[in-house]
Design a protein around this motif. Structure first.
Motif, PDB file in Angstrom:
ATOM      1  N   SER A  80       6.522  -2.480  -8.436  1.00  0.00           N
ATOM      2  CA  SER A  80       5.492  -3.404  -8.890  1.00  0.00           C
ATOM      3  C   SER A  80       4.156  -2.876  -8.399  1.00  0.00           C
ATOM      4  CB  SER A  80       5.755  -4.798  -8.310  1.00  0.00           C
ATOM      5  OG  SER A  80       4.774  -5.706  -8.743  1.00  0.00           O
ATOM      6  N   SER A  81       3.148  -2.907  -9.248  1.00  0.00           N
ATOM      7  CA  SER A  81       1.818  -2.468  -8.832  1.00  0.00           C
ATOM      8  C   SER A  81       1.405  -3.216  -7.580  1.00  0.00           C
ATOM      9  CB  SER A  81       0.786  -2.730  -9.932  1.00  0.00           C
ATOM     10  OG  SER A  81       1.077  -1.953 -11.055  1.00  0.00           O
ATOM     11  N   LEU A  82       0.716  -2.527  -6.689  1.00  0.00           N
ATOM     12  CA  LEU A  82       0.361  -3.123  -5.418  1.00  0.00           C
ATOM     13  C   LEU A  82      -0.947  -3.904  -5.540  1.00  0.00           C
ATOM     14  CD1 LEU A  82       0.875  -1.331  -2.022  1.00  0.00           C
ATOM     15  CD2 LEU A  82       0.072  -3.652  -2.391  1.00  0.00           C
ATOM     16  N   ARG A 142       5.182 -12.505  -7.549  1.00  0.00           N
ATOM     17  CA  ARG A 142       5.354 -12.385  -9.000  1.00  0.00           C
ATOM     18  C   ARG A 142       6.791 -12.011  -9.283  1.00  0.00           C
ATOM     19  NH1 ARG A 142       0.898 -10.318 -12.743  1.00  0.00           N
ATOM     20  NH2 ARG A 142       2.785 -10.052 -13.919  1.00  0.00           N
ATOM     21  N   HIS A 143       7.243 -12.363 -10.454  1.00  0.00           N
ATOM     22  CA  HIS A 143       8.604 -12.038 -10.837  1.00  0.00           C
ATOM     23  C   HIS A 143       8.691 -10.710 -11.582  1.00  0.00           C
ATOM     24  CE1 HIS A 143      12.539 -12.154 -12.636  1.00  0.00           C
ATOM     25  NE2 HIS A 143      12.844 -13.163 -11.866  1.00  0.00           N
ATOM     26  N   HIS A 144       7.655 -10.328 -12.304  1.00  0.00           N
ATOM     27  CA  HIS A 144       7.684  -9.139 -13.155  1.00  0.00           C
ATOM     28  C   HIS A 144       7.841  -7.863 -12.336  1.00  0.00           C
ATOM     29  CE1 HIS A 144       6.431 -11.690 -16.423  1.00  0.00           C
ATOM     30  NE2 HIS A 144       5.465 -12.134 -15.651  1.00  0.00           N
ATOM     31  N   LEU A 145       8.786  -7.038 -12.762  1.00  0.00           N
ATOM     32  CA  LEU A 145       9.033  -5.766 -12.100  1.00  0.00           C
ATOM     33  C   LEU A 145       9.076  -4.647 -13.139  1.00  0.00           C
ATOM     34  CD1 LEU A 145      11.854  -6.933  -9.688  1.00  0.00           C
ATOM     35  CD2 LEU A 145       9.485  -6.413  -9.076  1.00  0.00           C
ATOM     36  N   THR A 146       8.897  -3.430 -12.664  1.00  0.00           N
ATOM     37  CA  THR A 146       8.927  -2.251 -13.522  1.00  0.00           C
ATOM     38  C   THR A 146       9.964  -1.293 -12.976  1.00  0.00           C
ATOM     39  OG1 THR A 146       6.605  -2.474 -14.122  1.00  0.00           O
ATOM     40  CG2 THR A 146       7.555  -0.278 -14.310  1.00  0.00           C
ATOM     41  N   ASP A 191      18.236   3.453   2.050  1.00  0.00           N
ATOM     42  CA  ASP A 191      18.627   2.620   3.184  1.00  0.00           C
ATOM     43  C   ASP A 191      18.091   1.197   3.089  1.00  0.00           C
ATOM     44  OD1 ASP A 191      20.032   4.723   4.274  1.00  0.00           O
ATOM     45  OD2 ASP A 191      18.452   5.294   5.683  1.00  0.00           O
ATOM     46  N   GLY A 192      17.534   0.824   1.932  1.00  0.00           N
ATOM     47  CA  GLY A 192      17.070  -0.544   1.743  1.00  0.00           C
ATOM     48  C   GLY A 192      15.602  -0.767   2.024  1.00  0.00           C
ATOM     49  N   GLY A 193      14.840   0.284   2.140  1.00  0.00           N
ATOM     50  CA  GLY A 193      13.428   0.152   2.455  1.00  0.00           C
ATOM     51  C   GLY A 193      12.570  -0.201   1.255  1.00  0.00           C
ATOM     52  N   VAL A 194      11.457  -0.844   1.560  1.00  0.00           N
ATOM     53  CA  VAL A 194      10.405  -1.087   0.582  1.00  0.00           C
ATOM     54  C   VAL A 194       9.269  -0.139   0.946  1.00  0.00           C
ATOM     55  CG1 VAL A 194       8.687  -2.739  -0.260  1.00  0.00           C
ATOM     56  CG2 VAL A 194      11.039  -3.488   0.175  1.00  0.00           C
ATOM     57  N   VAL A 195       8.850   0.682  -0.005  1.00  0.00           N
ATOM     58  CA  VAL A 195       7.822   1.683   0.263  1.00  0.00           C
ATOM     59  C   VAL A 195       6.613   1.465  -0.633  1.00  0.00           C
ATOM     60  CG1 VAL A 195       9.522   3.401   1.000  1.00  0.00           C
ATOM     61  CG2 VAL A 195       8.773   3.363  -1.373  1.00  0.00           C
ATOM     62  N   ALA A 196       5.474   1.932  -0.173  1.00  0.00           N
ATOM     63  CA  ALA A 196       4.266   1.990  -0.998  1.00  0.00           C
ATOM     64  C   ALA A 196       4.150   3.445  -1.437  1.00  0.00           C
ATOM     65  CB  ALA A 196       3.042   1.567  -0.203  1.00  0.00           C
ATOM     66  N   LEU A 197       4.071   3.655  -2.769  1.00  0.00           N
ATOM     67  CA  LEU A 197       4.006   5.015  -3.271  1.00  0.00           C
ATOM     68  C   LEU A 197       2.898   5.142  -4.301  1.00  0.00           C
ATOM     69  CD1 LEU A 197       6.345   5.713  -6.115  1.00  0.00           C
ATOM     70  CD2 LEU A 197       6.894   3.722  -4.764  1.00  0.00           C
ATOM     71  N   PRO A 198       2.250   6.318  -4.319  1.00  0.00           N
ATOM     72  CA  PRO A 198       1.192   6.521  -5.310  1.00  0.00           C
ATOM     73  C   PRO A 198       1.801   6.768  -6.683  1.00  0.00           C
ATOM     74  CG  PRO A 198       1.491   8.505  -4.011  1.00  0.00           C
ATOM     75  CD  PRO A 198       2.411   7.463  -3.435  1.00  0.00           C
ATOM     76  N   THR A 199       1.172   6.193  -7.692  1.00  0.00           N
ATOM     77  CA  THR A 199       1.585   6.434  -9.075  1.00  0.00           C
ATOM     78  C   THR A 199       0.390   7.036  -9.801  1.00  0.00           C
ATOM     79  OG1 THR A 199       0.937   4.269  -9.924  1.00  0.00           O
ATOM     80  CG2 THR A 199       3.160   4.452  -8.985  1.00  0.00           C
ATOM     81  N   ASP A 200       0.440   7.059 -11.109  1.00  0.00           N
ATOM     82  CA  ASP A 200      -0.650   7.637 -11.891  1.00  0.00           C
ATOM     83  C   ASP A 200      -1.928   6.809 -11.823  1.00  0.00           C
ATOM     84  OD1 ASP A 200       1.078   9.695 -13.023  1.00  0.00           O
ATOM     85  OD2 ASP A 200       2.014   8.021 -14.044  1.00  0.00           O
ATOM     86  N   SER A 201      -1.789   5.503 -11.608  1.00  0.00           N
ATOM     87  CA  SER A 201      -2.952   4.624 -11.684  1.00  0.00           C
ATOM     88  C   SER A 201      -3.332   4.008 -10.343  1.00  0.00           C
ATOM     89  CB  SER A 201      -2.704   3.515 -12.709  1.00  0.00           C
ATOM     90  OG  SER A 201      -1.484   2.865 -12.428  1.00  0.00           O
ATOM     91  N   CYS A 202      -2.363   3.683  -9.503  1.00  0.00           N
ATOM     92  CA  CYS A 202      -2.620   3.043  -8.221  1.00  0.00           C
ATOM     93  C   CYS A 202      -1.364   3.158  -7.380  1.00  0.00           C
ATOM     94  CB  CYS A 202      -3.008   1.576  -8.417  1.00  0.00           C
ATOM     95  SG  CYS A 202      -1.686   0.565  -9.136  1.00  0.00           S
ATOM     96  N   TYR A 203      -1.346   2.505  -6.247  1.00  0.00           N
ATOM     97  CA  TYR A 203      -0.130   2.452  -5.447  1.00  0.00           C
ATOM     98  C   TYR A 203       0.777   1.367  -6.001  1.00  0.00           C
ATOM     99  CZ  TYR A 203      -1.254   5.675  -1.675  1.00  0.00           C
ATOM    100  OH  TYR A 203      -1.513   6.806  -0.943  1.00  0.00           O
ATOM    101  N   ALA A 204       2.067   1.523  -5.744  1.00  0.00           N
ATOM    102  CA  ALA A 204       3.059   0.531  -6.143  1.00  0.00           C
ATOM    103  C   ALA A 204       3.992   0.304  -4.966  1.00  0.00           C
ATOM    104  CB  ALA A 204       3.853   1.018  -7.351  1.00  0.00           C
TER     105      ALA A 204
END
Length: 166
Positions: free
Chosen positions: A140-142, A59-63, A26-39
């Motif tokens: 993107s890493s948080l 920042r421009h860099h995305l994953t 639905d177009g949301g931006v979420v904070a989610l846990p990954t292997d190393s930190c939140y993103a």
């Protein structure tokens, strides 16, 4: 105000993963846990959500977080040596910077190098979210502007970003 969905880190509940996937669809931006930190994460095709992540991170860099190696090959050019390295190190906390394919919208690529970060997470929550969404997550890493370390605690993320994420 952000909505908090508490998902068990080792055995994520499918119902809650489906809710989080719906936020992203639905177009949301979420904070989610990954292997190393939140993103911070959003749907690959959502320009507004991507712009919000870039505004938060400055920042421009995305994953692009994908489910497996076959998805990496869909979004990036991978030669044999790169494939062997990817196979030996994924899933895990590594992000690989690779040349993007034409399958990716230009806006998600690094503007000068035409590259994108790609990763296959080991995190049960991240994998469950990718499965529930049925698509990659642009993330993107948080790490907030002016800071060196990523955010690791959900309470702190909510306190600092409640009005900027969903």
């Amino acid at each position: 105000m952000a909505r908090v969905v508490s998902i068990h880190p080792d055995s994520p509940q499918q119902r809650l993963l489906a809710q989080a996937a719906e936020f992203i669809r639905d177009g949301g931006v979420v904070a989610l846990p990954t292997d190393s930190c939140y993103a911070l994460g959003c749907h690959l095709g959502d320009k507004e959500a991507m712009d919000r992540i870039r505004q938060i991170r400055q920042r421009h860099h995305l994953t692009l977080m994908v489910r497996d190696l076959s998805e990496i090959a869909h979004f990036a050019r991978v030669d044999n040596a790169q494939y062997r390295l990817l196979k030996a190190t994924t899933p895990g906390s590594y992000t690989f910077i690779l040349e993007g394919t034409k399958e990716l919208p230009r806006r998600v690529l690094h503007p000068k190098r035409k590259t994108i970060g790609l990763r296959v997470p080991l995190s049960p929550v991240a994998n469950g979210l990718l499965d529930a969404l049925g698509a990659p997550v642009l993330c993107s890493s948080l790490i907030l502007p002016g800071e060196d370390d990523p955010l690791h605690e959900a309470d702190e993320i909510l306190e600092r970003l409640a009005r900027r994420i969903d």
